[in-house]
Design an enzyme around this catalytic site. Structure first.
Site, PDB file in Angstrom:
ATOM      1  CB  SER A 282     -12.055  -4.354   8.602  1.00 57.76           C
ATOM      2  OG  SER A 282     -11.360  -4.779   7.441  1.00 57.76           O
TER       3      SER A 282
ATOM      4  NE  ARG B  23      -3.649  -2.405   2.346  1.00 60.02           N
ATOM      5  CZ  ARG B  23      -4.616  -2.699   3.205  1.00 60.02           C
ATOM      6  NH1 ARG B  23      -4.907  -1.831   4.171  1.00 60.02           N
ATOM      7  NH2 ARG B  23      -5.282  -3.828   3.123  1.00 60.02           N
TER       8      ARG B  23
ATOM      9  NE  ARG C  49      -2.549  -0.675  10.864  1.00 62.98           N
ATOM     10  CZ  ARG C  49      -3.462   0.251  10.595  1.00 62.98           C
ATOM     11  NH1 ARG C  49      -4.684   0.137  11.103  1.00 62.98           N
ATOM     12  NH2 ARG C  49      -3.177   1.289   9.824  1.00 62.98           N
TER      13      ARG C  49
ATOM     14  NE  ARG D 165      -1.340   5.381   8.804  1.00 69.49           N
ATOM     15  CZ  ARG D 165      -2.648   5.134   8.711  1.00 69.49           C
ATOM     16  NH1 ARG D 165      -3.139   4.621   7.611  1.00 69.49           N
ATOM     17  NH2 ARG D 165      -3.453   5.411   9.726  1.00 69.49           N
TER      18      ARG D 165
ATOM     19  CD  GLU E 230      -8.924  -1.080  10.003  1.00 70.26           C
ATOM     20  OE1 GLU E 230      -8.926  -1.965   9.134  1.00 70.26           O
ATOM     21  OE2 GLU E 230      -8.946   0.142   9.740  1.00 70.26           O
TER      22      GLU E 230
END
Length: 425
Positions: free
Chosen positions: A351, A261, A388, A276, A348
């Site tokens: 999800s 990403r 994460r 991140r 987060e």
């Protein structure tokens, strides 16, 4: 993409969905106009072709005087058919272009608003009071460096910012997490999958990642291939252009893949450590189900995520993500956010998204129930985004001496190790 019949029958619902997402409502009317033009031009083409065929049968039977007039009409029809065909193709392309810009119809129960307008549905676990334990918690990077587990300096030297190495027990911790996640998913009936990290444009577009999310996608122009940001993409495209018998559903896959990403638009956010990053590994759950089973499957995916985080002994909350933060493909999304002690907030970790038939229509994945063939529904849920999860484990399970307690669920995958100890410098 959405069902065009829904657009024609209930355009106000589509407009309301666009408005709730914070997207352009005028797109709905432009699409309605293009669809009407597509249908009317198609009807005109069919009428002209029918007349052309009828005329072709009359000419051999006509008298010389009639034939001349019929031939003249045939020439005009030939030109009209060609023009109608071109108009039909143009209208069809315009309709396809516009419908691909339209997000999925949001579920009626989704809270309306932006990133901060989520609704907390559940709270799990207990947040540790480090003050009562007599020490201040260290952040994951300080802990990881002391454990010999994380090296961001050399990651930046080799690849740039937001890259990292997992070393020693850091690498072992990732492998333990992946193996434990795959074991849970396999026990739940998911088929383990190792998926491609490079996909063709149709796979990326079909899953909805070339719209609003395009700025975060890495594209290899020379090969016209995309690096996936999640194994959701190759898993959704796995049955592309296929018809699946209804009695074979549900189909459930657990994909492990590297994810890439660009993190465009996050300048200055989460720059410390590995929260991140541009490249990470992830275990993703993906389900193909009958449309009527989609909501129940969505809750099942969430339950498996809650089981995973509970097993890791992490305090977390479950939120109903607001309309403006859904992403193009999801009609509804639940996030599980773990408590990060040094940030003093929930972040987060997983999800679960219900995409209904949105992706299946784009990728032409259908189900056959008797004689009826229709698009099925697809859903996806993160089980373990490795960096994460490592952040949450290090910070929540740290001890006063800088060591980190290993959650019991991971110990079999770490040779029975109960504690990760700092290494001598």
């Amino acid at each position: 993409m959405i069902d065009l019949r829904l657009l024609r029958e209930d355009p106000d619902r589509v407009r309301a969905s666009q408005r709730a997402r914070g997207e352009d409502v005028a797109l709905v009317d432009a699409l309605l106009t293009a669809d009407e033009r597509r249908r009317s031009s198609g009807l005109r083409f069919d009428e002209l072709r029918s007349e052309q065929k009828s005329l072709g049968k009359l000419i051999p039977k006509a008298t010389p005087e009639e034939r001349a007039e019929l031939l003249k009409r045939a020439e005009q029809l030939k030109a009209d058919v060609k023009s109608a065909d071109a108009e039909q193709n143009e209208a069809d392309e315009e309709t396809k272009r516009l419908v691909l810009q339209l997000g999925n119809i949001v579920h009626e129960d989704v809270p309306v608003g932006g990133e901060e307008d989520f609704v907390v549905l559940e709270m799990h676990g207990t947040i540790r009071d480090f003050g009562a334990e007599g020490f201040q918690p260290k952040d994951h990077l300080e802990l990881g460096e002391a454990l010999g587990a994380i090296d961001v300096e050399r990651g930046a030297k080799v690849s740039g910012s937001r890259f990292y190495y997992l070393t020693g027990v850091g690498a072992l911790l990732e492998l333990a997490l992946v193996n434990a996640a795959i074991a849970q998913a396999t026990e739940a009936g998911f088929v383990p999958m190792l998926t491609p990290a490079l996909v063709r444009p149709r796979a990326m577009e079909g899953t909805g990642f070339l719209g609003q999310a395009a700025e975060n996608v890495y594209h290899l122009e020379k090969d016209d291939l995309y690096l996936v940001g999640t194994s959701e993409v190759p898993l959704a495209a796995y049955h592309m252009d296929e018809i699946i018998e209804a009695d074979k559903l549900p189909l459930r896959y657990a994909g492990f893949s590297p994810c890439f990403r660009r993190e465009a638009g996050t300048y200055g956010k989460d720059t410390r450590g590995i929260f991140r990053v541009h490249q990470f590994d992830k275990v993703e759950m993906f389900s193909y189900v009958a449309p009527g089973d989609a909501e129940a499957e969505h809750k099942r995916l969430l339950d498996w995520e809650k089981q995973w985080l509970t097993g890791l002994e992490l305090p977390f909350q479950v939120i109903d993500v607001a309309t403006g933060d859904l992403g193009a493909s999801a009609s509804r999304k639940f996030d599980c956010e773990a408590w990060i002690p040094t940030q003093g907030k929930y972040r987060e970790l997983t999800s679960a998204s219900n995409c209904d038939s949105f992706q299946a229509r784009r990728l032409s994945v259908r189900m056959r129930d008797g004689k009826k063939v229709q698009p099925l529904a697809t859903l996806n849920g993160t089980l373990c985004a490795v960096p994460r999860t490592i952040v949450a484990i290090l910070e929540n399970h740290q001890l006063a001496d800088g060591s980190v307690r290993v959650p019991e669920v991971l110990r079999p995958y770490l040779g029975g190790r109960e504690v990760l100890e700092p290494v001598a410098k």
